[in-house]
Design an enzyme around this catalytic site. Structure first.
Site, PDB file in Angstrom:
ATOM      1  N   SER A 169      -3.208  27.284 -36.469  1.00 14.78           N
ATOM      2  CA  SER A 169      -4.427  26.757 -36.862  1.00 14.78           C
ATOM      3  C   SER A 169      -4.711  25.417 -36.223  1.00 14.78           C
ATOM      4  CB  SER A 169      -4.755  26.466 -38.543  1.00 14.78           C
ATOM      5  OG  SER A 169      -5.759  25.782 -38.688  1.00 14.78           O
ATOM      6  N   TYR A 182      -1.959  22.228 -46.269  1.00 15.51           N
ATOM      7  CA  TYR A 182      -2.179  23.339 -45.247  1.00 15.51           C
ATOM      8  C   TYR A 182      -1.899  22.861 -43.725  1.00 15.51           C
ATOM      9  CZ  TYR A 182      -4.904  26.841 -42.730  1.00 15.51           C
ATOM     10  OH  TYR A 182      -5.446  27.763 -41.942  1.00 15.51           O
TER      11      TYR A 182
HETATM   12  P1  NAD Z   1      -7.355  36.796 -44.671  1.00 17.98           P
HETATM   13  O1  NAD Z   1      -7.225  36.053 -46.207  1.00 17.98           O
HETATM   14  O2  NAD Z   1      -8.506  37.157 -44.356  1.00 17.98           O
HETATM   15  O3  NAD Z   1      -5.922  37.392 -44.427  1.00 17.98           O
HETATM   16  C1  NAD Z   1      -4.732  36.767 -44.787  1.00 17.98           C
HETATM   17  C2  NAD Z   1      -3.767  37.987 -45.371  1.00 17.98           C
HETATM   18  O4  NAD Z   1      -2.488  37.367 -45.698  1.00 17.98           O
HETATM   19  C3  NAD Z   1      -3.914  38.779 -46.615  1.00 17.98           C
HETATM   20  O5  NAD Z   1      -4.424  40.109 -46.375  1.00 17.98           O
HETATM   21  C4  NAD Z   1      -3.159  38.287 -47.609  1.00 17.98           C
HETATM   22  O6  NAD Z   1      -2.824  39.447 -48.760  1.00 17.98           O
HETATM   23  C5  NAD Z   1      -1.990  38.142 -46.676  1.00 17.98           C
HETATM   24  N1  NAD Z   1      -0.994  37.341 -47.423  1.00 17.98           N
HETATM   25  C6  NAD Z   1      -1.187  36.212 -48.024  1.00 17.98           C
HETATM   26  N2  NAD Z   1       0.083  35.799 -48.464  1.00 17.98           N
HETATM   27  C7  NAD Z   1       0.933  36.628 -48.320  1.00 17.98           C
HETATM   28  C8  NAD Z   1       2.318  36.766 -48.451  1.00 17.98           C
HETATM   29  N3  NAD Z   1       2.860  36.041 -49.323  1.00 17.98           N
HETATM   30  N4  NAD Z   1       3.137  37.727 -47.852  1.00 17.98           N
HETATM   31  C9  NAD Z   1       2.369  38.733 -46.958  1.00 17.98           C
HETATM   32  N5  NAD Z   1       1.018  38.730 -46.962  1.00 17.98           N
HETATM   33  C10 NAD Z   1       0.350  37.757 -47.402  1.00 17.98           C
HETATM   34  O7  NAD Z   1      -7.381  35.363 -43.851  1.00 17.98           O
HETATM   35  P2  NAD Z   1      -7.439  35.368 -42.221  1.00 17.98           P
HETATM   36  O8  NAD Z   1      -8.761  34.317 -41.956  1.00 17.98           O
HETATM   37  O9  NAD Z   1      -7.181  36.577 -42.006  1.00 17.98           O
HETATM   38  O10 NAD Z   1      -6.083  34.548 -41.871  1.00 17.98           O
HETATM   39  C11 NAD Z   1      -5.100  34.778 -41.000  1.00 17.98           C
HETATM   40  C12 NAD Z   1      -4.299  33.471 -40.460  1.00 17.98           C
HETATM   41  O11 NAD Z   1      -5.144  32.784 -39.745  1.00 17.98           O
HETATM   42  C13 NAD Z   1      -3.694  32.624 -41.658  1.00 17.98           C
HETATM   43  O12 NAD Z   1      -2.470  32.240 -41.119  1.00 17.98           O
HETATM   44  C14 NAD Z   1      -4.691  31.634 -41.512  1.00 17.98           C
HETATM   45  O13 NAD Z   1      -4.186  30.390 -41.988  1.00 17.98           O
HETATM   46  C15 NAD Z   1      -5.039  31.537 -40.034  1.00 17.98           C
HETATM   47  N6  NAD Z   1      -6.174  30.807 -40.003  1.00 17.98           N
HETATM   48  C16 NAD Z   1      -7.298  31.111 -40.357  1.00 17.98           C
HETATM   49  C17 NAD Z   1      -8.493  30.580 -40.087  1.00 17.98           C
HETATM   50  C18 NAD Z   1      -9.748  30.960 -40.559  1.00 17.98           C
HETATM   51  O14 NAD Z   1     -10.866  30.346 -40.494  1.00 17.98           O
HETATM   52  N7  NAD Z   1      -9.980  32.352 -41.367  1.00 17.98           N
HETATM   53  C19 NAD Z   1      -8.608  29.271 -39.361  1.00 17.98           C
HETATM   54  C20 NAD Z   1      -7.570  28.877 -38.764  1.00 17.98           C
HETATM   55  C21 NAD Z   1      -6.377  29.635 -39.124  1.00 17.98           C
END
Ligand code: NAD
Length: 293
Positions: A169, A182
């Protein structure tokens, strides 16, 4: 030009044109990608991108309902033989090991790991409980370590190299309001990737990071409580969050899951990034480069 030379050039141009018209083989045919958090917004987009380039994909996620529905959608679009959904909790060592076992059984191994499963949490420092801190570390820092360590072992045993991509991130690079646990865990993921790059290099295993900025649409993270809290921390209405992030960026553009998928594909694909390891690609519309407001 002498006649023979003109003829040679014309012949060469015709051959070149013929080659251009021939369908090109997809770069990831024969590769297997395991995507953690594959049932979420970004993971799903990454899985689609890998499948479109010919890879077989294992989605590993803790959310069984979402996993079943996303796996069924992808299987419909790309064929049942190319997709598997595996329930996996990235904080649980046995569950992670079992997921690789299932991947090996289905497709014979894993060549690409996309470590992406994550959560978001918001709290001011004095309200960051030990439980909240530990939850962030266990899913993000420890979870990313466990899935990458098992990928590393498998890739080493396969002896054919591999690519690890960690979706960290922007918050692994800069602090964000009310996101201490985080931010610390995301910074750990970036440093983890460098260690995997170092020990992986002699084995042909590359490790790189993609840093998304706020990806609002298509992501479960940016719904409900988190979105509410981000809006409050940034003093904007919830409905205006996407515009807020877009307007403060250098390019004045929003970041979508497909943009993260494209950057991930770059690192996954040997033809595109064979000489990149230990690297970071920020997909942030310019946000990290300068203060624009
Ligand atoms: P999302 O919530 O849509 O998807 C995250 C997925 O991870 C979910 O399907 C959830 O069930 C799964 N998950 C959570 N805990 C888990 C565990 N213990 N074991 C297995 N699966 C698990 O979120 P996203 O936006 O698609 O995020 C994906 C990645 O991108 C994350 O690591 C997040 O930190 C990073 N990220 C997201 C953003 C944003 O703005 N969405 C920004 C920066 C970084």
């Amino acid at each position: 030009l002498p006649e023979q030379e003109a003829f040679d050039i014309e012949y060469w141009l015709l051959e070149e044109a013929k080659l251009q018209r021939m369908p090109k083989p997809k770069p990831l045919v024969g590769k297997v990608a395991l995507v953690t958090g594959g049932a979420g917004g970004i993971g799903q987009a990454i899985a689609r991108r890998m499948l479109a380039e010919g890879a077989c994909v294992v989605l590993a996620d803790i959310d069984e309902d979402a996993l079943a529905s996303v796996t069924a959608d992808l299987a419909k679009a790309h064929g049942k033989d190319h997709v598997r959904g595996v329930r996996c909790d990235v904080t649980d060592e046995a569950s992670v090991i079992a997921a690789y076992g299932r991947a090996a059984l289905a497709f014979g191994g894993v060549d690409i790991l996309v470590s992406n499963a994550g959560i978001a949490s918001a709290a001011p420092i004095d309200e960051t409980t030990l439980a909240l801190w530990n939850r962030n570390q266990s899913i993000l820092a420890t979870g990313y370590f466990l899935v990458a360590r098992e990928a590393f072992k498998l890739m080493k045993a396969q002896g054919t190299g591999g690519s690890i991509v960690m979706i960290a991130s922007k918050n692994g690079m800069v602090a964000s309001n009310q996101a201490t646990a985080y931010c610390a865990a995301k910074a750990a993921e970036i440093q983890l990737s460098r260690s995997f790059a170092l020990e992986g290099a002699p084995l042909g295993i590359r490790s790189n990071v993609v840093n998304p900025d706020a990806v609002i649409r298509g992501s479960k993270i940016w719904t409900g409580k988190w979105s509410e809290e981000r809006a409050a921390a940034n003093k904007v209405d919830e409905g205006d969050l996407e515009a807020f992030y877009r307007d403060r960026s250098m390019l004045k553009r929003s970041v979508f899951p497909e943009d993260i998928a494209e950057a991930t594909y770059f690192f996954a694909c040997e033809d595109l990034s064979a000489k990149s390891t230990g690297n970071i690609l920020n997909v942030d519309a310019g946000n990290l480069a300068a203060f624009t407001r």
